[in-house]
Design a protein around this motif. Sequence first.
Motif, PDB file in Angstrom:
ATOM      1  N   GLU A  76       0.827  -1.207   0.000  1.00 30.73           N
ATOM      2  CA  GLU A  76       0.000   0.000   0.000  1.00 30.73           C
ATOM      3  C   GLU A  76       0.868   1.266   0.000  1.00 30.73           C
ATOM      4  N   ASP A  77       2.020   1.187   0.630  1.00 27.97           N
ATOM      5  CA  ASP A  77       2.926   2.338   0.696  1.00 27.97           C
ATOM      6  C   ASP A  77       4.302   1.872   0.218  1.00 27.97           C
ATOM      7  N   PRO A  78       4.488   1.807  -1.116  1.00 26.14           N
ATOM      8  CA  PRO A  78       5.662   1.135  -1.693  1.00 26.14           C
ATOM      9  C   PRO A  78       6.970   1.905  -1.532  1.00 26.14           C
ATOM     10  N   THR A  79       7.403   2.062  -0.285  1.00 28.36           N
ATOM     11  CA  THR A  79       8.674   2.727  -0.011  1.00 28.36           C
ATOM     12  C   THR A  79       9.824   1.952  -0.660  1.00 28.36           C
ATOM     13  N   ASP A  80      10.721   2.708  -1.320  1.00 29.03           N
ATOM     14  CA  ASP A  80      11.899   2.113  -1.951  1.00 29.03           C
ATOM     15  C   ASP A  80      11.550   1.058  -3.003  1.00 29.03           C
ATOM     16  N   TYR A  81      10.443   1.228  -3.689  1.00 23.05           N
ATOM     17  CA  TYR A  81      10.107   0.264  -4.751  1.00 23.05           C
ATOM     18  C   TYR A  81      11.148   0.386  -5.865  1.00 23.05           C
ATOM     19  N   ASN A  82      11.381  -0.698  -6.596  1.00 26.85           N
ATOM     20  CA  ASN A  82      12.331  -0.665  -7.703  1.00 26.85           C
ATOM     21  C   ASN A  82      11.801  -1.321  -8.974  1.00 26.85           C
ATOM     22  N   VAL A  83      10.488  -1.624  -8.980  1.00 26.99           N
ATOM     23  CA  VAL A  83       9.842  -2.216 -10.158  1.00 26.99           C
ATOM     24  C   VAL A  83       8.491  -1.566 -10.344  1.00 26.99           C
ATOM     25  N   SER A  84       8.162  -1.260 -11.577  1.00 27.39           N
ATOM     26  CA  SER A  84       6.795  -0.831 -11.902  1.00 27.39           C
ATOM     27  C   SER A  84       6.232  -1.791 -12.950  1.00 27.39           C
ATOM     28  N   ILE A  85       5.019  -2.230 -12.698  1.00 24.29           N
ATOM     29  CA  ILE A  85       4.353  -3.171 -13.614  1.00 24.29           C
ATOM     30  C   ILE A  85       3.098  -2.507 -14.148  1.00 24.29           C
ATOM     31  N   GLU A  86       3.025  -2.406 -15.473  1.00 20.85           N
ATOM     32  CA  GLU A  86       1.872  -1.778 -16.107  1.00 20.85           C
ATOM     33  C   GLU A  86       0.882  -2.855 -16.544  1.00 20.85           C
ATOM     34  N   ILE A  87      -0.354  -2.715 -16.095  1.00 19.22           N
ATOM     35  CA  ILE A  87      -1.430  -3.637 -16.472  1.00 19.22           C
ATOM     36  C   ILE A  87      -2.484  -2.852 -17.238  1.00 19.22           C
ATOM     37  N   GLY A  88      -2.886  -3.397 -18.380  1.00 18.95           N
ATOM     38  CA  GLY A  88      -3.895  -2.731 -19.198  1.00 18.95           C
ATOM     39  C   GLY A  88      -3.282  -1.679 -20.103  1.00 18.95           C
ATOM     40  N   GLU A  89      -4.147  -1.096 -20.953  1.00 22.80           N
ATOM     41  CA  GLU A  89      -3.706  -0.098 -21.915  1.00 22.80           C
ATOM     42  C   GLU A  89      -4.260   1.271 -21.532  1.00 22.80           C
ATOM     43  N   ALA A  90      -3.428   2.308 -21.776  1.00 21.94           N
ATOM     44  CA  ALA A  90      -3.853   3.680 -21.493  1.00 21.94           C
ATOM     45  C   ALA A  90      -5.096   4.019 -22.336  1.00 21.94           C
ATOM     46  N   ASN A 131      -6.804   3.387 -19.588  1.00 21.62           N
ATOM     47  CA  ASN A 131      -7.401   2.575 -18.519  1.00 21.62           C
ATOM     48  C   ASN A 131      -6.377   1.660 -17.852  1.00 21.62           C
ATOM     49  N   ASN A 132      -5.120   2.024 -17.974  1.00 13.70           N
ATOM     50  CA  ASN A 132      -4.073   1.201 -17.382  1.00 13.70           C
ATOM     51  C   ASN A 132      -3.857   1.557 -15.916  1.00 13.70           C
ATOM     52  N   GLN A 133      -3.082   0.693 -15.243  1.00 14.23           N
ATOM     53  CA  GLN A 133      -2.713   0.978 -13.854  1.00 14.23           C
ATOM     54  C   GLN A 133      -1.274   0.548 -13.636  1.00 14.23           C
ATOM     55  N   ILE A 134      -0.527   1.375 -12.911  1.00 11.74           N
ATOM     56  CA  ILE A 134       0.865   1.079 -12.605  1.00 11.74           C
ATOM     57  C   ILE A 134       0.958   0.545 -11.173  1.00 11.74           C
ATOM     58  N   PHE A 135       1.565  -0.622 -11.027  1.00 12.11           N
ATOM     59  CA  PHE A 135       1.789  -1.212  -9.702  1.00 12.11           C
ATOM     60  C   PHE A 135       3.257  -1.027  -9.344  1.00 12.11           C
ATOM     61  N   LYS A 136       3.518  -0.355  -8.228  1.00 13.57           N
ATOM     62  CA  LYS A 136       4.875  -0.126  -7.747  1.00 13.57           C
ATOM     63  C   LYS A 136       5.221  -1.206  -6.717  1.00 13.57           C
ATOM     64  N   VAL A 137       6.194  -2.042  -7.074  1.00 11.63           N
ATOM     65  CA  VAL A 137       6.471  -3.229  -6.263  1.00 11.63           C
ATOM     66  C   VAL A 137       7.970  -3.395  -6.039  1.00 11.63           C
ATOM     67  N   HIS A 138       8.322  -4.446  -5.301  1.00  9.50           N
ATOM     68  CA  HIS A 138       9.710  -4.670  -4.886  1.00  9.50           C
ATOM     69  C   HIS A 138      10.222  -5.985  -5.478  1.00  9.50           C
ATOM     70  N   SER A 139      11.328  -5.895  -6.154  1.00 13.46           N
ATOM     71  CA  SER A 139      11.835  -7.053  -6.900  1.00 13.46           C
ATOM     72  C   SER A 139      12.141  -8.234  -5.993  1.00 13.46           C
ATOM     73  N   TYR A 140      12.709  -7.994  -4.784  1.00 15.37           N
ATOM     74  CA  TYR A 140      13.086  -9.112  -3.923  1.00 15.37           C
ATOM     75  C   TYR A 140      11.857  -9.923  -3.495  1.00 15.37           C
ATOM     76  N   ILE A 141      10.749  -9.251  -3.246  1.00 16.92           N
ATOM     77  CA  ILE A 141       9.533  -9.963  -2.831  1.00 16.92           C
ATOM     78  C   ILE A 141       8.990 -10.786  -3.987  1.00 16.92           C
ATOM     79  N   LEU A 142       8.878 -10.152  -5.173  1.00 15.82           N
ATOM     80  CA  LEU A 142       8.322 -10.877  -6.304  1.00 15.82           C
ATOM     81  C   LEU A 142       9.221 -12.023  -6.757  1.00 15.82           C
TER      82      LEU A 142
END
Length: 483
Positions: free
Chosen positions: A18-32, A34-45
Amino acid sequence: MTAKFFDRLSNDLAQLLEDPTDYNVSIEIGEAPNNQIFKVHSYILQSRSPYFKNKFNETPFNDDHIKVLTIPNPNISIKLFNVIIKYIYGGIISLEKLENSIIFDLLIASNELELDELVKHLQTYLVDNHASWLRLKFAQIYRTSYQVKNLEIIQEFYNDIIAKHPSTIFESENFYSLSKDALISIIKRDDLQLVEGKIWEYVIKWGKAKNSTLPTNLDEWTSDNFLTLKETLKECLPYIRYFNFSNEDVIERIFPYQQILEPKLFLDINSKIMTPNKPISSKILPARTIPDSNILTIEHSLEILSWIDRQEPYYTGNIQCKFELLAKGSRDGFDLKDIYNICDKVSNTIIVLKVEGTGEILGGFNPLQWNKEIKGRNRTGDSFAFSLKTSNLKNSILSRVKNKDYGIGYNSSVSWFSFGHTLVLRHNLKTSKLCYCRINGESYDKPIRSAEFLSLDHEPSSSNKSTFNVEEYEIFKVLKRND
């Protein structure tokens, strides 16, 4: 003692999403737009998904030290990815408010992202909680389960249905588009409720459908045509139970296609017809059995049902009745008094007995209710006794009741039950050696054992050659299928 605080850990990681501090990956889902960017952490994924681990290795960082990913599959929607990413971070998923179709889409998406734990959970959830929906979507989902990997639980669910109701797939318009892996998974089952001749016939039809250039008229086939069919079916043929064909099916169904079999196998099939007791080198697969039975084969059960319905010749299709196991010796004991208690007030039952030492399978059909309170003979014109075909008996023997007043005999108090004099059961079926078949009697129309094993006496002693023990018995109630 080791303390585990998984709930707190799950909650903290979910908050990190919910609060992606120090995220280092962005994942784009859908097309503009109507797209959404998910800010996530590579080590977790990476630690949770081999798919993302490979993706990260292939993707360089941009100037902002962020790896930008896109999910190429357009079927993974924002809604689905929201569920998936929350599972990846917090290990929590809630399915109650999702439609079944969405859950299935979630399953396919999870499988693509190599989330094996979630894939297993979603399959189990659908099978346990939404079996009726899976049945409704049979054709679509069954086909999909073989187009993608790792859906074994769904496959097994559908193959269980097919085993009980073969016409579901074999007589459907989707049969010829069935994948080879799907066909093999069906025909390899020991509980497929079809006689072997019909299974062979369907496999041949499937193989011919995969080769549309083969001549329609078998008389026009060349050696190359048979070779083509053999190559198509080479992975299916080992699962056919060749030594459980009737002699008629061998002649009518196997002989015309003998060229697709290995010469040694075809020779052994012929040898088994002409000299049944002669050893052969070909592998003999066990006969297909009905569910819950270690005695009855599919052919046996169809033959018994034909006798119940007074059909001649006996059925060769799939079973339209269900055999519900009531009792078996190895589970419930062999004393007749115990059998009376288990089967009391139950009608339309079949009892089958495997005779110790001879390999014979004897039994009978009782249309009346078992009754532990009654002593004496009970009138019926529909009962019969039988001896079923085995490796030592070329054809089954059917003996129908002739004197209706002597159809079924009960006497629980002295541990006695009978089909006239044709088959008499007494005391402990496994140890007392008091069961017998009598040589003469007017209650049934013929004996079910050979003359050397028939008794001249009423209630012979255990030392008599005609008496026998039972290695195993099974009692079934016959029901019309509704599952």
